[in-house]
Scaffold this motif. Structure first.
Motif, mmCIF file in Angstrom:
data_model
loop_
_atom_site.group_PDB
_atom_site.id
_atom_site.type_symbol
_atom_site.label_atom_id
_atom_site.label_comp_id
_atom_site.label_asym_id
_atom_site.label_seq_id
_atom_site.Cartn_x
_atom_site.Cartn_y
_atom_site.Cartn_z
ATOM 1 N N ALA A 1 64.382 -35.447 -26.205
ATOM 2 C CA ALA A 1 62.951 -35.738 -26.204
ATOM 3 C C ALA A 1 62.253 -34.636 -26.980
ATOM 4 O O ALA A 1 62.617 -33.462 -26.875
ATOM 5 C CB ALA A 1 62.410 -35.806 -24.778
ATOM 6 N N GLN B 1 71.915 -38.867 -18.194
ATOM 7 C CA GLN B 1 70.675 -38.317 -17.653
ATOM 8 C C GLN B 1 69.492 -38.962 -18.365
ATOM 9 O O GLN B 1 69.374 -38.910 -19.582
ATOM 10 C CB GLN B 1 70.650 -36.799 -17.827
ATOM 11 C CG GLN B 1 69.463 -36.116 -17.193
ATOM 12 C CD GLN B 1 69.513 -34.596 -17.365
ATOM 13 O OE1 GLN B 1 70.525 -34.049 -17.789
ATOM 14 N NE2 GLN B 1 68.413 -33.931 -17.043
ATOM 15 N N VAL B 2 68.591 -39.560 -17.592
ATOM 16 C CA VAL B 2 67.473 -40.306 -18.156
ATOM 17 C C VAL B 2 66.208 -39.465 -18.223
ATOM 18 O O VAL B 2 65.433 -39.554 -19.177
ATOM 19 C CB VAL B 2 67.217 -41.592 -17.344
ATOM 20 C CG1 VAL B 2 66.009 -42.353 -17.892
ATOM 21 C CG2 VAL B 2 68.449 -42.477 -17.358
ATOM 22 N N THR B 3 65.966 -38.628 -17.196
ATOM 23 C CA THR B 3 64.767 -37.813 -17.149
ATOM 24 C C THR B 3 65.128 -36.373 -16.790
ATOM 25 O O THR B 3 66.245 -36.081 -16.357
ATOM 26 C CB THR B 3 63.766 -38.347 -16.104
ATOM 27 O OG1 THR B 3 64.374 -38.294 -14.809
ATOM 28 C CG2 THR B 3 63.349 -39.760 -16.435
ATOM 29 N N THR C 1 63.030 -32.528 -15.353
ATOM 30 C CA THR C 1 61.835 -31.761 -15.048
ATOM 31 C C THR C 1 61.951 -30.438 -15.783
ATOM 32 O O THR C 1 62.867 -29.650 -15.518
ATOM 33 C CB THR C 1 61.692 -31.517 -13.536
ATOM 34 O OG1 THR C 1 61.627 -32.765 -12.862
ATOM 35 C CG2 THR C 1 60.432 -30.712 -13.236
ATOM 36 N N ASN D 1 65.429 -40.344 -24.741
ATOM 37 C CA ASN D 1 65.803 -41.584 -25.412
ATOM 38 C C ASN D 1 67.301 -41.818 -25.249
ATOM 39 O O ASN D 1 67.985 -41.051 -24.561
ATOM 40 C CB ASN D 1 65.385 -41.548 -26.890
ATOM 41 C CG ASN D 1 65.961 -40.330 -27.612
ATOM 42 O OD1 ASN D 1 67.039 -39.850 -27.283
ATOM 43 N ND2 ASN D 1 65.227 -39.826 -28.598
ATOM 44 N N LYS E 1 61.142 -37.978 -20.374
ATOM 45 C CA LYS E 1 62.124 -39.061 -20.410
ATOM 46 C C LYS E 1 62.894 -38.982 -21.716
ATOM 47 O O LYS E 1 62.313 -38.879 -22.793
ATOM 48 C CB LYS E 1 61.427 -40.423 -20.299
ATOM 49 C CG LYS E 1 62.398 -41.596 -20.245
ATOM 50 C CD LYS E 1 61.643 -42.915 -20.064
ATOM 51 C CE LYS E 1 62.613 -44.086 -19.980
ATOM 52 N NZ LYS E 1 61.899 -45.379 -19.811
ATOM 53 N N ASP F 1 57.711 -33.753 -16.222
ATOM 54 C CA ASP F 1 58.820 -34.711 -16.313
ATOM 55 C C ASP F 1 58.855 -35.298 -17.717
ATOM 56 O O ASP F 1 57.832 -35.752 -18.237
ATOM 57 C CB ASP F 1 58.648 -35.838 -15.302
ATOM 58 C CG ASP F 1 58.839 -35.371 -13.870
ATOM 59 O OD1 ASP F 1 59.544 -34.357 -13.678
ATOM 60 O OD2 ASP F 1 58.278 -35.996 -12.953
#
Length: 576
Positions: free
Chosen positions: A405, A463-465, A467, A400, A398, A396
Motif C-alpha cells: 500500500a 495479510q489483507v490489512t 495497523t 492490494n 489495506k 489501518d
C-alpha cells in the motif's frame, strides 16, 4: 556497470518487443549456412530488427512471438513504464514503450567462417576471428530503452571491443527449414554449453521417429522415456527441431541428470487439454518419481507434494511470501494446470519444450495483476498514493493483491521517523521522496520537513490489512535504528538518531572486538568526522535528528594491507 546494464536493456527490448514483428514474415533465412551468418551480421549492423529476426529459426521465432505479446501486453497495461518515469531522477520526453535503437551502434568487422555439416539439416558455423565494437550513448536512446536508462540514472557513454579470436571457438548453429537456412538460438546456446563442459557431440539419425496419436500419449511417452536415463530416447519424442538438438547434445542432459538430478519417473499419466490444429495441451493427471537423493515427488493437475511440502497452483503466479517473486511451480503450468505443449507435426503429436516454455510464460504474464507486475519490477513507489497517514497516529491500511500500500505523510521538522508497528499486524516500510525518486531508508529514516511517500508491505502471505504507525522517538536517548537504548553501527548502513530535549545528548561509541587493528575507524555524524580513540569515545549531539555512520579507512601496518570491511561494527549508546 553501464555497459552491462545498457547491453542488457538492448537484449531485453529485443525479447519483449521485437519478436512479434517477425511472426508476420512469410520468408526469411538464407541459401546456405555461411549466407545466414553473413546476413545476420549485416542486419545487426544496420539495426534492422526485421531483417535480423528473419534469420532466426521459424519455430523459435513463433514461440517467442507468443511470449512477447503476453509480456508486452502486461508492460503496457500495468503502468510499469509510467511508474519508472515517475520514480526516475531524470525522465526524458524520449522515453516510452516503443522499440528504438538510437544511441546503440554495433560494428562487426573482419569476420571469417568455417562450416561443418553434422546432418543434412544442421550445420556448425565457426567464427574463428572478427571484432565486435559496441558503442552506447544512453542520452541518445529512445523508447523503452530510454525509460530504463532514465530509471538507472547512469548516462555515461561506453564502448566495448571484443576480439572473437580470444574468446575460444565461437560457433553458431544453422538449421534448414523448408529449404532455407536459419540461425538456431537454442542449439547455439547448447553447443556453447557442450563445448564448455568438454563433451562430445552426438549423432543425428537420418530419419526421425514418428510421433503419437494424441497430445496425452506424446507427453506420456516423453516423460516415461526419462526413466531409462537415456537422453536419446527423450529426443525421439520431441518435435523435429528439438529432437535434432536432443540427439546432438544428449551428453549435456545425461551429465546433468547423473551429476545433479538423479531423477527417476515411476508413474506418468496425462489427459488431453485445449488444442487446435497445430498445438495441444497435455495436462498432468498423475506424475510420480524420485529426484536428488531419493526424495519422492508427486503431481496431479494442480498440486505438487513430496517430503515436507504440499503446494498447489494459484490463479496468479505471484508469491507474496517471498517479498514479491514468482511461484517456481508456475514455470511448469498453463492456465493453472501442470501441462506440456505438444505440436502436430506430420500428422502426429510430439512434445515441444520450447512451445511449453512459451505457453507457460504467456500464462504467467496474463495471470499477473497490474499491482503484482509493479511489485515484481520493484516500482511500487511509482504508483499513485491511495491516501495518507498522520505521524504518531495508528492507522489501518489495506493491501492490494500484491501485498503493498502506498500512502503519503508530512513531517513538520527534521526528525527521525520510524515505523513503530514492525511486528504483529503491522507492515514493513520504505520511505521515499514525494515524487518517488529518492529512497531514504527502510524502517527508519532521517527526514527534513516536507511531504513524503511510505510504501507499506505485508509481513506475511495473505495479510489483507495492517495497523501502522509512523512516529517520532518518544524517549530521550532512543537509538532509533533498533528501537532500544543502544545498538550497532555498521560500516555500510547509516542510522538515524534523535537527541530529544533542549540540551541534546551525548552519544557514546565503543569499539567492538571485530575491529581490525590494521584499519582506522571514525564516526560520521551528519557527514562530519569524529575520530575514535581506544575504548569509548563520547560525541555530543545537538537537539534534533542526526545521521550516524561508522567509517573504515584502508591503511597499511607492518606490511599488511587492510581493505574496507562491511563486517566491522561498533556499539553505540546514549548517555542518560
Amino acid at each position: 556497470m553501464i555497459l552491462i546494464s545498457s547491453a542488457s536493456l538492448v537484449l531485453l527490448a529485443l525479447i519483449i518487443t521485437g519478436w512479434v514483428i517477425a511472426s508476420n514474415i512469410l520468408r526469411g533465412g538464407a541459401d546456405s549456412p555461411e549466407a545466414v551468418v553473413t546476413s545476420t551480421i549485416e542486419s545487426i549492423q544496420k539495426k534492422d530488427l526485421l531483417g535480423t529476426l528473419s534469420m532466426v529459426s521459424p519455430r523459435e521465432r513463433d514461440a517467442l512471438a507468443r511470449a512477447q505479446k503476453a509480456v508486452q501486453d502486461k508492460i503496457s497495461t500495468s503502468g510499469i513504464v509510467d511508474a519508472a518515469k515517475r520514480s526516475s531522477n531524470e525522465s526524458s520526453a524520449d522515453a516510452g514503450t516503443g522499440l528504438d535503437f538510437d544511441g546503440v551502434d554495433i560494428s562487426i568487422t573482419g569476420v571469417s567462417t568455417q562450416v561443418t555439416k553434422v546432418s543434412d539439416d544442421v550445420a556448425l558455423v565457426k567464427v574463428p576471428q572478427g571484432q565486435i565494437d559496441v558503442k552506447i550513448d544512453p542520452k541518445a536512446t529512445k523508447g523503452l530503452i530510454r525509460a530504463f536508462v532514465d530509471h538507472s540514472g547512469n548516462y555515461n557513454p561506453t564502448e566495448s571491443k571484443t576480439d572473437l579470436s580470444k574468446i575460444g571457438n565461437l560457433t553458431l548453429v544453422a538449421v534448414r527449414n523448408d529449404g532455407r537456412w536459419f540461425i538456431s538460438g537454442t542449439m547455439t546456446l547448447l553447443d556453447a554449453i557442450n563445448s564448455n563442459l568438454g563433451l562430445p557431440r552426438g549423432t543425428i539419425p537420418t530419419t526421425l521417429p514418428e510421433g503419437a496419436n494424441s497430445p496425452h500419449e506424446a507427453a506420456t511417452n516423453a516423460v516415461n522415456s526419462a526413466q531409462s536415463l537415456n537422453p536419446a530416447q527423450l529426443a525421439a519424442n520431441l518435435v523435429d527441431d528439438e529432437a535434432r538438438a536432443g540427439y546432438l547434445y544428449s551428453h549435456i542432459l545425461d551429465k546433468a541428470d547423473k551429476t545433479y538430478f538423479h531423477a527417476a519417473v515411476t508413474a506418468a499419466e496425462f489427459t488431453d487439454g485445449q488444442q487446435d490444429a497445430s498445438r495441444g495441451q497435455a495436462v498432468v493427471s498423475r506424475l510420480e518419481g524420485t529426484i536428488w537423493n531419493g526424495a519422492r515427488f508427486s503431481l496431479n493437475d494442480r498440486c505438487a507434494s513430496g517430503t515436507n511440502y504440499n503446494q498447489c497452483l494459484q490463479p496468479s503466479a505471484f508469491l507474496q511470501q517471498y517479498y514479491g517473486a514468482l511461484d517456481p511451480l508456475s514455470y511448469f503450468a498453463k492456465d493453472g494446470k501442470f501441462a506440456l505443449t505438444t505440436v502436430n507435426e506430420h500428422g502426429k503429436w510430439k512434445v515441444s519444450l520450447l512451445d511449453s516454455i512459451a505457453d507457460h510464460v504467456v500464462s504467467i504474464a496474463s495471470g499477473l495483476s497490474n499491482d503484482q507486475a509493479l511489485r515484481l519490477a520493484n516500482l511500487m513507489q511509482g504508483q499513485n498514493a491511495q491516501g495518507s497517514v498522520q505521524l504518531d497516529q495508528a492507522t489501518d491500511v489495506k493491501f492490494n493483491d500484491a501485498g503493498f500500500a502506498v500512502r503519503t505523510f508530512k513531517v513538520d521538522r527534521r526528525s527521525v521517523i520510524s515505523n513503530a508497528s514492525e511486528g504483529g499486524t503491522g507492515a514493513s516500510t520504505r520511505f521515499y521522496a514525494k515524487d518517488g525518486k529518492t529512497e531514504y531508508g527502510q524502517g527508519t529514516a532521517v527526514l527534513d520537513a516536507g511531504e513524503y511517500v511510505a510504501v507499506f508491505t505485508a509481513l506475511k502471505p495473505g495479510q489483507v490489512t495492517a495497523t501502522v504507525k509512523l512516529a517520532h522517538p518518544v524517549n530521550e536517548g532512543v537509538f532509533t535504528s533498533c528501537g532500544c537504548s543502544q545498538g550497532s553501527l555498521s560500516a555500510d548502513s547509516p542510522v538515524g538518531v534523535e537527541a530529544v530535549g533542549p540540551g541534546g545528548a551525548d552519544l557514546t561509541i565503543t569499539q567492538s572486538a571485530s575491529f581490525d587493528s590494521r584499519a582506522y575507524y571514525s564516526v560520521l555524524v551528519d557527514g562530519h568526522r569524529n575520530n575514535l580513540g581506544y575504548g569509548s569515545t563520547k560525541i555530543h549531539l545537538d537537539p534534533g535528528a542526526h545521521q550516524v555512520k561508522l567509517d573504515v579507512q584502508e591503511t597499511t601496518l607492518y606490511g599488511y594491507s587492510s581493505s574496507r570491511s562491511s563486517y566491522a561494527y561498533a556499539s553505540a549508546s546514549f548517555d542518560r
